[in-house]
Design a protein around this motif. Structure first.
Motif, short mmCIF file in Angstrom:
data_model
loop_
_atom_site.label_atom_id
_atom_site.label_comp_id
_atom_site.label_asym_id
_atom_site.label_seq_id
_atom_site.Cartn_x
_atom_site.Cartn_y
_atom_site.Cartn_z
N VAL A 92 31.95 -24.77 0.38
CA VAL A 92 33.31 -24.84 -0.19
C VAL A 92 33.38 -25.88 -1.33
O VAL A 92 33.88 -25.57 -2.42
CB VAL A 92 34.36 -25.09 0.91
CG1 VAL A 92 35.71 -25.41 0.31
CG2 VAL A 92 34.44 -23.85 1.81
N PRO A 93 32.87 -27.10 -1.13
CA PRO A 93 32.92 -28.04 -2.27
C PRO A 93 32.21 -27.48 -3.51
O PRO A 93 32.68 -27.67 -4.63
CB PRO A 93 32.20 -29.29 -1.74
CG PRO A 93 32.35 -29.22 -0.26
CD PRO A 93 32.33 -27.76 0.09
N GLY A 94 31.10 -26.79 -3.29
CA GLY A 94 30.38 -26.21 -4.42
C GLY A 94 31.21 -25.16 -5.13
O GLY A 94 31.26 -25.09 -6.36
N MET A 95 31.91 -24.34 -4.33
CA MET A 95 32.76 -23.30 -4.91
C MET A 95 33.90 -23.93 -5.72
O MET A 95 34.20 -23.50 -6.84
CB MET A 95 33.34 -22.43 -3.79
CG MET A 95 34.34 -21.42 -4.28
SD MET A 95 35.14 -20.55 -2.92
CE MET A 95 36.60 -21.53 -2.68
N LEU A 96 34.52 -24.95 -5.15
CA LEU A 96 35.65 -25.59 -5.84
C LEU A 96 35.17 -26.25 -7.14
O LEU A 96 35.86 -26.20 -8.17
CB LEU A 96 36.32 -26.62 -4.92
CG LEU A 96 36.96 -26.01 -3.67
CD1 LEU A 96 37.47 -27.10 -2.74
CD2 LEU A 96 38.11 -25.05 -4.03
N ALA A 102 34.59 -24.28 -14.62
CA ALA A 102 35.08 -23.20 -15.48
C ALA A 102 36.33 -23.63 -16.22
O ALA A 102 36.54 -23.27 -17.38
CB ALA A 102 35.35 -21.94 -14.64
N GLY A 103 37.17 -24.44 -15.55
CA GLY A 103 38.37 -24.96 -16.21
C GLY A 103 38.01 -25.88 -17.37
O GLY A 103 38.62 -25.83 -18.44
N PHE A 354 27.85 -26.01 -16.80
CA PHE A 354 27.92 -27.32 -16.13
C PHE A 354 27.40 -27.20 -14.70
O PHE A 354 28.13 -27.43 -13.74
CB PHE A 354 29.39 -27.77 -16.16
CG PHE A 354 29.61 -29.24 -15.95
CD1 PHE A 354 28.58 -30.12 -15.62
CD2 PHE A 354 30.90 -29.76 -16.10
CE1 PHE A 354 28.81 -31.46 -15.43
CE2 PHE A 354 31.15 -31.12 -15.90
CZ PHE A 354 30.11 -31.96 -15.57
N ARG A 355 26.11 -26.84 -14.57
CA ARG A 355 25.52 -26.72 -13.23
C ARG A 355 25.52 -28.06 -12.50
O ARG A 355 25.53 -28.13 -11.28
CB ARG A 355 24.07 -26.23 -13.33
CG ARG A 355 23.94 -24.86 -13.95
CD ARG A 355 22.48 -24.41 -13.95
NE ARG A 355 22.37 -23.11 -14.56
CZ ARG A 355 21.88 -22.88 -15.79
NH1 ARG A 355 21.46 -23.88 -16.54
NH2 ARG A 355 21.83 -21.66 -16.26
N ALA A 356 25.46 -29.12 -13.30
CA ALA A 356 25.37 -30.45 -12.69
C ALA A 356 26.62 -30.77 -11.86
O ALA A 356 26.54 -31.50 -10.87
CB ALA A 356 25.19 -31.50 -13.78
N LEU A 357 27.78 -30.20 -12.23
CA LEU A 357 29.02 -30.60 -11.54
C LEU A 357 29.01 -30.13 -10.08
O LEU A 357 29.31 -30.90 -9.17
CB LEU A 357 30.25 -30.05 -12.27
CG LEU A 357 31.58 -30.60 -11.73
CD1 LEU A 357 31.73 -32.08 -12.02
CD2 LEU A 357 32.77 -29.83 -12.30
#
Ligand SMILES: Cc1ncc(COP(=O)(O)O)c(C=O)c1O
Length: 480
Positions: A92-96, A102-103, A354-357
């Motif tokens: 879930v944290p990864g999804m958020l 994306a924003g 932004f894969r790092a985020l």
């Protein structure tokens, strides 16, 4: 009509956005009640043969179609009884974090902004994980296939100098030889093809019964190639082979590479992150001596797809392999163009998400200890399955259980085992995959998914037995 693409009614969009988030959270929370996988009906597939939309459609309608025609027909890798291939389950944290990324719509190719600092933080954490020096460089990429390819290019620069980028491989380049095990992932061979070295330049060294590279055979092959006037330049070891989860003897290969002055690369696609667990880390001894390591955060690290990574000990050489000056990418000491070097200097991509985020969120939300414990659980699950197979006369182990992958058979033909796997998948009970080991098909269960429990392992065993009995009963009943 407004030309911008922002919502006409922000309040309605906000309500819809919350509905979409709630639906997705419900889906993940109740994933256990869903089949692991179900085939997509023809009429649903047909919805995706529609013509290009000319007019705008309400977000709500598009989401309704997502709920009915996309969400139920995923590959199942978020489900606890997905055990096929090597696929992380996401969190879930990864999804958020993906939504936040994306924003932001950040381009991580370069320039001076917070996204670059987050990626640098990740590079520092990865150095720390593997005991690499400050001078080591790292970069997010799609996956290990690309990271391995990039590592071959850096090793090529190491062997031939930066001039190879201008002059090509030439005669000297045609003599380069690399070494990996016969159990290495197919992307290693493809990396040699793409790098212009040719697949024939890659020697596939035999493995022992434990599926690890035979280091004696590796040494002998290097010697034979040198005597034939060839130029050995790199060894690619596996930290977790795709078929059986074997970890090559990294310390012995590191020592041989040091002796022979060869680039030592580790394909640690899923296994390398085992360094996060105190229990698994000792099995990766020697990985800290690698010249480069490729791995995926989206496998055992559970970061949502995709989040591959390449770590290179010699950051200068890494940069020499990829960086090129361009007027429109001029660097400065102030303004947006400050902060060189940029990620685009360490890989082929200029446009980068932004894969790092999502990786930063995942590592902070769970921490090293919880992630390490989750990996240990995966290995415990594999040991449990190994024990269960030992207790069932109709089942047999097809390879030693090295880490978190179990290959086994229902005693019978290859075709029977293939049918059992398809039966389990189509019934939505469990989704192992298949592989060929020693020329025979095996059912392959890879425990990567953080949601899998012992009860799921038991469901797999029961399903393998039930479908195996039903199918072998059928084939016995048929005339020969
Ligand atoms: C050992 C190994 N290497 C490389 C890869 C390829 O990684 P990716 O799918 O991220 O390109 C895999 C994929 O499962 C793997 O298991």
């Amino acid at each position: 009509m407004s030309k911008d693409l922002d919502p006409a009614d922000w309040n309605e969009t906000r309500r819809q956005a919350h509905r979409m988030l709630d639906d997705m959270l419900d889906h993940i929370q109740n994933i256990r009640q869903q089949p692991v996988w179900q085939p997509m009906p023809q009429e649903t597939r047909a919805e995706f043969r529609a013509p290009l939309p000319a007019a705008a459609q309400p977000l709500e309608d598009i989401h309704t179609q997502f709920l009915s025609s996309i969400l139920p027909y995923g590959s199942g890798n978020t489900h606890p009884r997905f055990m096929g291939w090597v696929q992380g389950a996401g969190t879930v944290p990864g999804m958020l974090a993906e939504m936040l990324a994306a924003g932001l719509n950040a381009n991580l190719g370069g320039r001076d902004h917070a996204g670059i600092e987050v990626e640098r933080q990740l590079v520092q954490w990865v150095r720390e994980m593997f005991g690499f020096p400050e001078s080591a460089s790292g970069i997010f990429v799609t996956g290990t296939s690309i990271a391995n390819f990039m590592a071959v290019l850096v090793a090529r620069t190491h062997a031939m100098g930066g001039g190879v980028r201008k002059s090509g491989l030439g005669k000297a380049g045609s003599r380069l030889r690399g070494y990996t095990s016969a159990a290495a992932h197919g992307c290693v061979r493809r990396a040699f093809e793409y790098a212009g070295l040719g697949a024939d330049a890659l020697r596939e060294i035999a493995t022992g019964a434990d599926h690890r590279m035979d280091v004696g055979e590796l040494r002998a092959r290097i010697r034979r190639d040198r005597m034939a006037g060839l130029t050995p330049f790199m060894v690619i070891a596996s930290a977790g082979t795709v078929d059986a989860g074997a970890i090559d003897d990294l310390a012995a290969i590191a020592a041989l590479c040091a002796e022979e002055k060869l680039w030592f690369h580790v394909d640690g696609a899923y296994g390398a992150l085992g360094v996060l667990s105190r229990e698994i880390a000792p099995r990766l001894a020697g990985i800290d001596a690698a010249d480069s390591i490729a791995f995926d955060f989206h496998k055992w690290g559970q970061v949502p797809y995709d989040a591959g990574f390449l770590l290179v000990r010699d950051g200068r050489l890494h940069m020499d392999t990829f960086a090129s000056p361009a007027a429109y990418l001029r660097r400065d000491t102030r303004g947006l163009s400050a902060g060189s070097p940029w990620p685009c200097d360490f890989g082929p991509d200029l446009s980068r998400g932004f894969r790092a985020l999502k990786t930063w969120f995942t590592l902070k939300a769970f921490g090293r200890e919880k992630l390490g414990a989750m990996m240990e659980e995966s290995c415990a699950m594999a040991r449990h399955l190994e024990m269960r197979i030992g207790n069932e006369a109709e089942l047999e182990l097809a390879a030693p259980v090295g880490l978190n992958i179990v290959c086994f058979r229902y005693r019978g033909s290859d075709a029977l085992n293939g049918e059992i796997v398809a039966d389990m998948q189509e019934a939505g009970i469990a989704a192992p995959s298949t592989t060929m080991l020693d020329g025979r098909m095996a059912i392959r269960a890879c425990f990567i998914n953080h949601r899998t429990t012992i009860a799921d392992v038991e469901a797999l065993v029961q399903a393998a037995l039930a479908f195996g009995r039903r199918r072998s009963g059928q084939s016995l009943a048929k005339p020969a």
